[in-house]
Design an enzyme around this catalytic site. Structure first.
Site, PDB file in Angstrom:
ATOM      1  N   HIS A  92       7.424  -7.433  13.584  1.00 43.60           N
ATOM      2  CA  HIS A  92       7.416  -7.558  12.138  1.00 43.60           C
ATOM      3  C   HIS A  92       7.003  -6.610  11.232  1.00 43.60           C
ATOM      4  O   HIS A  92       6.139  -5.959  11.370  1.00 43.60           O
ATOM      5  CB  HIS A  92       7.244  -9.319  11.578  1.00 43.60           C
ATOM      6  CG  HIS A  92       5.616  -9.479  11.823  1.00 43.60           C
ATOM      7  ND1 HIS A  92       4.830  -9.873  12.375  1.00 43.60           N
ATOM      8  CD2 HIS A  92       4.839  -8.750  10.709  1.00 43.60           C
ATOM      9  CE1 HIS A  92       3.704 -10.367  12.373  1.00 43.60           C
ATOM     10  NE2 HIS A  92       3.926  -9.464  11.233  1.00 43.60           N
ATOM     11  N   HIS A 139       2.733  -4.575   5.290  1.00 43.03           N
ATOM     12  CA  HIS A 139       2.050  -4.489   7.178  1.00 43.03           C
ATOM     13  C   HIS A 139       3.114  -3.557   8.044  1.00 43.03           C
ATOM     14  O   HIS A 139       4.602  -4.962   7.747  1.00 43.03           O
ATOM     15  CB  HIS A 139       0.960  -4.898   7.452  1.00 43.03           C
ATOM     16  CG  HIS A 139       0.891  -6.322   7.483  1.00 43.03           C
ATOM     17  ND1 HIS A 139       0.899  -7.533   7.012  1.00 43.03           N
ATOM     18  CD2 HIS A 139       1.825  -6.719   8.762  1.00 43.03           C
ATOM     19  CE1 HIS A 139       0.848  -9.018   7.542  1.00 43.03           C
ATOM     20  NE2 HIS A 139       1.934  -8.405   8.609  1.00 43.03           N
ATOM     21  N   GLU A 172      -0.801  -4.601  12.156  1.00 45.95           N
ATOM     22  CA  GLU A 172      -1.138  -5.428  12.212  1.00 45.95           C
ATOM     23  C   GLU A 172      -0.955  -5.635  13.984  1.00 45.95           C
ATOM     24  O   GLU A 172       0.118  -4.943  14.349  1.00 45.95           O
ATOM     25  CB  GLU A 172      -0.507  -6.568  12.230  1.00 45.95           C
ATOM     26  CG  GLU A 172      -0.858  -7.933  12.756  1.00 45.95           C
ATOM     27  CD  GLU A 172      -0.186  -8.938  11.493  1.00 45.95           C
ATOM     28  OE1 GLU A 172       0.880  -9.244  10.915  1.00 45.95           O
ATOM     29  OE2 GLU A 172      -0.797 -10.900  12.642  1.00 45.95           O
TER      30      GLU A 172
HETATM   31 CO    CO Z   1       2.250 -10.502  10.113  1.00 45.11          CO
END
Ligand code: CO
Length: 134
Positions: free
Chosen positions: A7, A79, A130
């Site tokens: 994502h 992020h 991440e």
């Molecule tokens: Co995230």
């Protein structure tokens, strides 16, 4: 070493309004909101065919995204999340190469119930990364 883009996260002040933009203007499915008190955020997921957009809103007084939103009052990309098969092996390889893991360096359980780590944007072209174990 990294796999798919899981994502892209966007920090927002108003999760309901941001969700409505994706649902109504862009015509895509949005799930949530889900409160994650351990991460200091409430999230919603825009579900696209090839990836997801994670909309994140601060939760509580000590939210880790409060400062980011103060610096980006209109909201901004926060992020990128990449999938890895083995998060501990990925951490080992990255830290050996000098990358910095945020927090205490140990994986936490993320928004999908899977282990996640965050890597300093200083080591990745200015972007917070991440890693999520899939
Ligand atoms: Co995230």
């Amino acid at each position: 070493m990294i796999g798919r883009l899981n994502h892209v996260a966007i920090a927002v002040h108003d999760l309901a309004a941001a969700s409505a933009v994706y649902r109504d203007a862009l015509g895509v499915r949005v799930s949530g909101p889900f409160a994650l008190p351990g991460h200091g955020v409430t999230v919603a997921f825009v579900e696209l065919e090839n990836t997801k957009i994670e909309l994140i809103e601060p939760l509580g007084e000590h939210s880790p995204i409060a400062k980011f939103l103060a610096e980006n009052p209109g909201g901004a990309i926060h992020h990128l999340c990449f999938e890895v098969a083995d998060i501990l092996a990925a951490r080992e390889r990255l830290t050996r190469g000098g990358a910095r893991v945020l927090g205490d360096g140990r994986p936490k359980i993320g928004a999908h119930g899977k282990p996640v780590l965050f890597l300093s944007p200083k080591d990745f072209a200015g972007t917070l990364i991440e890693l999520e174990q899939i």
